[in-house]
Motif scaffolding. Structure first.
Motif, PDB file in Angstrom:
ATOM      1  N   ASN A 325     -12.985  -4.694   9.734  1.00 12.90           N
ATOM      2  CA  ASN A 325     -13.011  -4.422  11.113  1.00 12.90           C
ATOM      3  C   ASN A 325     -12.346  -3.403  11.853  1.00 12.90           C
ATOM      4  O   ASN A 325     -12.054  -3.435  13.047  1.00 12.90           O
ATOM      5  CB  ASN A 325     -12.509  -5.868  11.969  1.00 12.90           C
ATOM      6  CG  ASN A 325     -13.510  -7.093  11.396  1.00 12.90           C
ATOM      7  OD1 ASN A 325     -14.726  -6.932  11.367  1.00 12.90           O
ATOM      8  ND2 ASN A 325     -12.742  -8.301  11.250  1.00 12.90           N
ATOM      9  N   GLY A 326     -11.892  -2.597  10.958  1.00 13.37           N
ATOM     10  CA  GLY A 326     -11.048  -1.449  11.470  1.00 13.37           C
ATOM     11  C   GLY A 326      -9.588  -1.521  11.488  1.00 13.37           C
ATOM     12  O   GLY A 326      -9.307  -2.414  12.189  1.00 13.37           O
ATOM     13  N   SER A 327      -8.933  -1.218  10.647  1.00 18.54           N
ATOM     14  CA  SER A 327      -7.373  -1.226  10.638  1.00 18.54           C
ATOM     15  C   SER A 327      -6.395  -0.450  11.181  1.00 18.54           C
ATOM     16  O   SER A 327      -7.002   0.933  11.069  1.00 18.54           O
ATOM     17  CB  SER A 327      -6.975  -1.880   9.332  1.00 18.54           C
ATOM     18  OG  SER A 327      -7.506  -3.003   8.730  1.00 18.54           O
ATOM     19  N   SER A 328      -5.342  -0.605  11.792  1.00 16.49           N
ATOM     20  CA  SER A 328      -4.398   0.484  11.954  1.00 16.49           C
ATOM     21  C   SER A 328      -3.778   0.972  10.555  1.00 16.49           C
ATOM     22  O   SER A 328      -4.049   0.551   9.487  1.00 16.49           O
ATOM     23  CB  SER A 328      -3.152  -0.276  12.777  1.00 16.49           C
ATOM     24  OG  SER A 328      -2.408  -1.109  11.934  1.00 16.49           O
ATOM     25  N   GLN A 329      -3.043   1.964  10.923  1.00 12.28           N
ATOM     26  CA  GLN A 329      -2.484   2.646   9.708  1.00 12.28           C
ATOM     27  C   GLN A 329      -1.705   1.803   9.044  1.00 12.28           C
ATOM     28  O   GLN A 329      -1.271   1.491   7.748  1.00 12.28           O
ATOM     29  CB  GLN A 329      -1.668   3.982   9.995  1.00 12.28           C
ATOM     30  CG  GLN A 329      -2.689   4.940  10.350  1.00 12.28           C
ATOM     31  CD  GLN A 329      -3.575   5.462   9.303  1.00 12.28           C
ATOM     32  OE1 GLN A 329      -2.989   6.251   8.148  1.00 12.28           O
ATOM     33  NE2 GLN A 329      -4.873   5.255   9.339  1.00 12.28           N
ATOM     34  N   GLU A 330      -0.637   1.138   9.706  1.00 10.46           N
ATOM     35  CA  GLU A 330       0.177  -0.061   9.213  1.00 10.46           C
ATOM     36  C   GLU A 330      -0.344  -0.978   8.462  1.00 10.46           C
ATOM     37  O   GLU A 330      -0.078  -1.412   7.581  1.00 10.46           O
ATOM     38  CB  GLU A 330       0.982  -0.703  10.031  1.00 10.46           C
ATOM     39  CG  GLU A 330       2.166   0.686  10.947  1.00 10.46           C
ATOM     40  CD  GLU A 330       1.404   1.239  12.139  1.00 10.46           C
ATOM     41  OE1 GLU A 330       0.218   1.321  12.278  1.00 10.46           O
ATOM     42  OE2 GLU A 330       2.146   2.017  12.627  1.00 10.46           O
ATOM     43  N   ALA A 331      -1.625  -1.681   9.151  1.00  6.05           N
ATOM     44  CA  ALA A 331      -2.305  -2.693   8.399  1.00  6.05           C
ATOM     45  C   ALA A 331      -2.966  -2.173   6.969  1.00  6.05           C
ATOM     46  O   ALA A 331      -2.860  -2.928   6.066  1.00  6.05           O
ATOM     47  CB  ALA A 331      -3.490  -3.175   9.212  1.00  6.05           C
ATOM     48  N   LEU A 332      -3.351  -0.957   7.064  1.00  4.33           N
ATOM     49  CA  LEU A 332      -3.910  -0.158   5.662  1.00  4.33           C
ATOM     50  C   LEU A 332      -2.919  -0.174   4.948  1.00  4.33           C
ATOM     51  O   LEU A 332      -3.046  -0.428   3.573  1.00  4.33           O
ATOM     52  CB  LEU A 332      -4.502   1.073   5.900  1.00  4.33           C
ATOM     53  CG  LEU A 332      -5.969   0.916   6.862  1.00  4.33           C
ATOM     54  CD1 LEU A 332      -6.332   2.679   6.948  1.00  4.33           C
ATOM     55  CD2 LEU A 332      -7.045   0.518   5.802  1.00  4.33           C
ATOM     56  N   PHE A 333      -1.848   0.056   4.947  1.00  4.22           N
ATOM     57  CA  PHE A 333      -0.677   0.422   4.217  1.00  4.22           C
ATOM     58  C   PHE A 333      -0.095  -0.894   3.496  1.00  4.22           C
ATOM     59  O   PHE A 333      -0.124  -1.019   2.276  1.00  4.22           O
ATOM     60  CB  PHE A 333       0.545   1.136   4.820  1.00  4.22           C
ATOM     61  CG  PHE A 333       1.899   1.234   4.172  1.00  4.22           C
ATOM     62  CD1 PHE A 333       1.793   1.936   2.920  1.00  4.22           C
ATOM     63  CD2 PHE A 333       3.066   0.455   4.433  1.00  4.22           C
ATOM     64  CE1 PHE A 333       3.359   1.890   2.170  1.00  4.22           C
ATOM     65  CE2 PHE A 333       4.278   0.357   3.717  1.00  4.22           C
ATOM     66  CZ  PHE A 333       4.256   1.290   2.575  1.00  4.22           C
ATOM     67  N   LEU A 334      -0.165  -2.039   4.564  1.00  2.98           N
ATOM     68  CA  LEU A 334       0.172  -3.212   3.971  1.00  2.98           C
ATOM     69  C   LEU A 334      -0.909  -3.900   3.116  1.00  2.98           C
ATOM     70  O   LEU A 334      -0.524  -4.603   2.162  1.00  2.98           O
ATOM     71  CB  LEU A 334       0.370  -4.410   5.350  1.00  2.98           C
ATOM     72  CG  LEU A 334       0.828  -5.642   4.903  1.00  2.98           C
ATOM     73  CD1 LEU A 334       1.928  -5.661   4.157  1.00  2.98           C
ATOM     74  CD2 LEU A 334       0.966  -6.545   6.354  1.00  2.98           C
ATOM     75  N   ALA A 335      -2.180  -3.473   3.259  1.00  6.86           N
ATOM     76  CA  ALA A 335      -3.376  -4.032   2.652  1.00  6.86           C
ATOM     77  C   ALA A 335      -3.129  -3.408   1.197  1.00  6.86           C
ATOM     78  O   ALA A 335      -3.393  -4.418   0.289  1.00  6.86           O
ATOM     79  CB  ALA A 335      -4.695  -3.799   3.208  1.00  6.86           C
ATOM     80  N   GLY A 336      -3.091  -2.313   1.066  1.00  8.76           N
ATOM     81  CA  GLY A 336      -2.539  -1.606  -0.150  1.00  8.76           C
ATOM     82  C   GLY A 336      -1.566  -2.175  -0.956  1.00  8.76           C
ATOM     83  O   GLY A 336      -1.706  -2.545  -2.317  1.00  8.76           O
ATOM     84  N   ARG A 337      -0.321  -2.823  -0.486  1.00 10.78           N
ATOM     85  CA  ARG A 337       0.492  -3.330  -1.329  1.00 10.78           C
ATOM     86  C   ARG A 337      -0.059  -4.782  -1.480  1.00 10.78           C
ATOM     87  O   ARG A 337       0.295  -5.284  -2.749  1.00 10.78           O
ATOM     88  CB  ARG A 337       1.669  -3.628  -0.283  1.00 10.78           C
ATOM     89  CG  ARG A 337       2.539  -2.331   0.062  1.00 10.78           C
ATOM     90  CD  ARG A 337       3.500  -2.290   1.209  1.00 10.78           C
ATOM     91  NE  ARG A 337       4.489  -3.377   1.027  1.00 10.78           N
ATOM     92  CZ  ARG A 337       5.373  -3.790   2.163  1.00 10.78           C
ATOM     93  NH1 ARG A 337       5.200  -3.121   3.249  1.00 10.78           N
ATOM     94  NH2 ARG A 337       6.440  -4.344   1.706  1.00 10.78           N
ATOM     95  N   CYS A 338      -0.727  -5.446  -0.816  1.00  6.23           N
ATOM     96  CA  CYS A 338      -1.124  -6.779  -1.092  1.00  6.23           C
ATOM     97  C   CYS A 338      -2.312  -6.581  -2.350  1.00  6.23           C
ATOM     98  O   CYS A 338      -2.222  -7.451  -3.084  1.00  6.23           O
ATOM     99  CB  CYS A 338      -2.269  -7.418   0.095  1.00  6.23           C
ATOM    100  SG  CYS A 338      -1.222  -8.016   1.334  1.00  6.23           S
ATOM    101  N   ALA A 339      -3.265  -5.625  -2.265  1.00  7.37           N
ATOM    102  CA  ALA A 339      -4.080  -5.357  -3.160  1.00  7.37           C
ATOM    103  C   ALA A 339      -3.345  -5.161  -4.697  1.00  7.37           C
ATOM    104  O   ALA A 339      -3.791  -5.862  -5.789  1.00  7.37           O
ATOM    105  CB  ALA A 339      -4.921  -4.001  -3.108  1.00  7.37           C
ATOM    106  N   ILE A 340      -2.350  -4.533  -4.649  1.00  9.84           N
ATOM    107  CA  ILE A 340      -1.432  -4.327  -6.011  1.00  9.84           C
ATOM    108  C   ILE A 340      -0.889  -5.430  -6.602  1.00  9.84           C
ATOM    109  O   ILE A 340      -1.026  -6.008  -7.717  1.00  9.84           O
ATOM    110  CB  ILE A 340      -0.292  -3.445  -5.796  1.00  9.84           C
ATOM    111  CG1 ILE A 340      -0.843  -1.801  -5.668  1.00  9.84           C
ATOM    112  CG2 ILE A 340       0.640  -3.107  -6.960  1.00  9.84           C
ATOM    113  CD1 ILE A 340      -0.098  -0.830  -5.196  1.00  9.84           C
ATOM    114  N   CYS A 341      -0.378  -6.465  -5.553  1.00 10.14           N
ATOM    115  CA  CYS A 341       0.255  -7.785  -5.669  1.00 10.14           C
ATOM    116  C   CYS A 341      -0.917  -8.824  -6.382  1.00 10.14           C
ATOM    117  O   CYS A 341      -0.429  -9.650  -7.147  1.00 10.14           O
ATOM    118  CB  CYS A 341       0.938  -8.284  -4.751  1.00 10.14           C
ATOM    119  SG  CYS A 341       2.506  -7.646  -4.036  1.00 10.14           S
ATOM    120  N   VAL A 342      -2.206  -8.690  -6.209  1.00 10.40           N
ATOM    121  CA  VAL A 342      -3.142  -9.410  -6.938  1.00 10.40           C
ATOM    122  C   VAL A 342      -3.665  -8.637  -7.978  1.00 10.40           C
ATOM    123  O   VAL A 342      -4.856  -9.235  -8.490  1.00 10.40           O
ATOM    124  CB  VAL A 342      -4.235  -9.825  -5.756  1.00 10.40           C
ATOM    125  CG1 VAL A 342      -3.553 -10.549  -4.519  1.00 10.40           C
ATOM    126  CG2 VAL A 342      -4.978  -8.495  -5.266  1.00 10.40           C
ATOM    127  N   GLY A 343      -3.444  -7.478  -8.364  1.00 12.37           N
ATOM    128  CA  GLY A 343      -3.874  -6.862  -9.308  1.00 12.37           C
ATOM    129  C   GLY A 343      -5.265  -5.980  -9.066  1.00 12.37           C
ATOM    130  O   GLY A 343      -6.072  -5.458 -10.265  1.00 12.37           O
TER     131      GLY A 343
END
Length: 588
Positions: A325-343
């Protein structure tokens, strides 16, 4: 020749005046600068309400006009927000602008030196790279509202005033219950150092010490420049939310000023008419949950605190919805960290390509580079992310041991799935340098987020046993002896503990449990004996063990180990040792 008294008198005055002028000149040119040693090598600019002080070669001098405008704008807004009479704010305010922390430390040390004669009524230390508003809010409170005995209220009001348009209730609405601190817990945190003095309070406030002693100099050397209340500083953000509730629902800024003053938090809150502290805390929480869910950053905070709570999969699922739905830069950065934690390493790389903020792009890229080519293995409630520098044989040994210990801990502590992270994430690094970089990928400490970061040199069983009790029970003990002892008790079998304890008794290195603590003997001996003592507690009652643990928590009763044992079990360490020797340590 006839004397002329009048002429002589006038001449004497003239000579005296010249002499005085010379003295004044000497003081002005030489003595006065030496009497203010903190001014040596500095340059001063007077702009409106402020004296701006810089080192002569400071890079920030070029930005002084913009800083002065920002300071004046913030000062006007803060006086308006906090309803402070402008006449109460000193003029000028001396702002010491520092390029780095060492410059700040040096300036403070010189100003607090007995030789200093600067006489600054309203000093304010500021890093050139930071926003001045939070520190300026503290100054306006100090001069406009006066002293306050509640660190919780002081912290909350200064944070709220520094960003009055922010809905701090969003934090309350987004926090999982396990991470939330009720009002009474915040008060306990305050009593036990949970809201430490800021740089302003310690060194610049009109209520701070004029001079500092040797002990204060050590604190100055340990000074941390970062006082920004990040999302991981949950207590501070909750304090701001509580203050927001008082302002919006309990009489406004005028009522908050009325209860402000000397005395403890409990004493000041008792001035709020018609409501107990317990009811006040409940009403604040209910309002925060309701009104915070409509805040613009609520969904982002949900992702952040789900990740911080060890729920990486839920955090990643929500982060993907936000990205769609369109994320802020902070939300994208956080999403990248989440992606790594789930492999999901490829997803993390994709997020990097969408980031425009260069600082966040570099930081996430560093994580992506660190975890590139890592293997992911999901095993019965555990997720292992394994460095390519660890051989398949070594990683399998670590995984097998971790699985056995995980099952044992769940069984011995009588835990349910809801008590532990699902899955429990374990990062397995090839070296300690990589581990130090990777530890920051998940917010909060391992005891709070349930995520393990280990190398092949670490004892994975001990580390896992050191994290799960605090996570499952929601509170951590202050006692290293309890924490280490329980980790040993959970990661080793009774037979192993008895064998090692008997060896200590045979060698004559056994220490009476009444004296047992870290620092008095070899750490291995302390851990073995503490492990045996904690095994005894577990074997008798998991519930009693839990109560002893929580009783020694800084947000519990904060009892000593001995006081907690006596309160919960009705026993002393000596009595426990006598039982162990007579019925468990049946050494040959």
């Amino acid at each position: 020749m006839k004397k002329k008294p009048l002429a002589g008198l006038i001449g004497g005055f003239a000579v005296g005046a010249v002499a005085i002028g010379v003295v004044v000149l000497v003081i002005w040119l030489f003595i006065e600068p030496l009497s203010a040693p903190e001014q040596t090598g500095t340059v001063q600019f007077r702009v409106a309400h402020f004296n701006l002080w810089y080192q002569k070669d400071a890079a920030g001098i070029a930005d002084r006009t913009a800083l002065a405008k920002q300071l004046q704008h913030d000062l006007d807004e803060l006086m308006n927000t906090l309803q402070v009479d402008p006449d109460l704010i000193p003029d000028p305010i001396d702002v010491f602008v520092h390029d780095d922390l060492s410059s700040m430390q040096s300036s403070i040390a010189k100003r607090k030196n007995p030789e200093s004669r600067g006489g600054y009524i309203a000093p304010l230390d500021l890093l050139a790279s930071e926003s001045p508003r939070r520190r300026l809010a503290e100054l306006v409170l100090a001069f406009g509202w006066g002293q306050c005995g509640s660190r919780l209220l002081k912290h909350g009001v200064s944070l709220y005033a520094s960003d009055p348009d922010r809905n701090f209730h969003a934090v309350i609405a987004a926090l999982p219950q396990r991470l939330y601190h009720p009002l009474q817990e915040l008060i306990l945190m305050e009593d036990r150092g949970g809201f430490p003095e800021s740089i302003y309070e310690r060194y610049d406030s009109p209520y701070s010490r004029v001079l500092i002693g040797l002990a204060d100099y050590k604190k100055l050397l340990d000074l941390s420049a970062s006082e920004a209340d990040t999302l991981s500083d949950i207590g501070a953000l909750e304090a701001a939310s509580f203050v927001q509730y008082l302002i919006e629902h309990m009489g406004g800024m005028r009522e908050l000023k009325r209860i402000w003053g000397k005395g403890s938090t409990e004493k000041l809150l008792s001035r709020v008419e018609g409501v107990s502290i317990s009811d006040l805390g409940s009403a604040w929480y209910a309002t925060g949950r309701d009104e915070g869910s409509t805040a613009s950053d609520y969904e982002y905070l949900r992702v952040y605190y789900l990740l911080a709570d060890g729920k990486a999969d839920l955090a990643w699922n929500l982060a993907r919805e936000l990205m769609a739905n369109g994320s802020s830069q902070e939300a994208l950065f956080l999403a990248g960290r989440c992606a790594i934690c789930v492999g999901e390493m490829d997803e993390a790389k994709e997020v990097v390509s969408r980031l425009d903020d260069q600082k966040q792009k570099r930081e996430l890229q560093n994580y992506v580079d660190l975890y590139a080519d890592w293997r992911v293995s999901n095993r019965n409630g555990l997720r292992f992310l394994i460095s390519p520098h660890i051989s398949a044989e070594n990683s399998q040994k670590l995984i097998s041991r971790a699985q056995r210990v995980y099952v044992r801990i769940i069984d011995q502590l009588a835990l349910n799935e809801s008590d532990v992270p699902q899955p429990l994430v374990v990062f397995m690094y090839g070296d300690s340098e990589s581990l130090q970089v990777g530890e920051g990928i998940v917010p909060l400490s391992s005891a709070r987020n349930g995520v393990l970061h280990i190398t092949t040199a670490d004892d994975i069983a001990y580390d896992m046993a050191g994290v799960l009790p605090a996570y499952a029970w929601g509170k951590d003990t202050y006692s290293r002896l309890l924490r280490s002892g329980l980790a040993v008790a959970l990661s080793y079998s009774k037979d192993e503990l008895v064998e090692q304890a008997c060896a200590l008794r045979s060698e004559g290195t056994w220490i009476p449990l009444t004296r047992l603590d870290f620092g008095i003997a070899d750490e291995r001996i302390i851990k073995i004996e503490a492990g045996l003592m904690l095994w005894y507690l577990l074997d008798n009652s998991v519930q009693d063990m839990r109560e002893v643990w929580i009783a020694t928590s800084p947000v519990g009763l904060y009892l000593s180990v001995d006081a907690a044992l006596k309160r919960v079990l009705g026993k002393t360490r000596k009595e426990i040792e006598e039982t162990l020797v007579s019925s468990v340590l049946l050494c040959k």
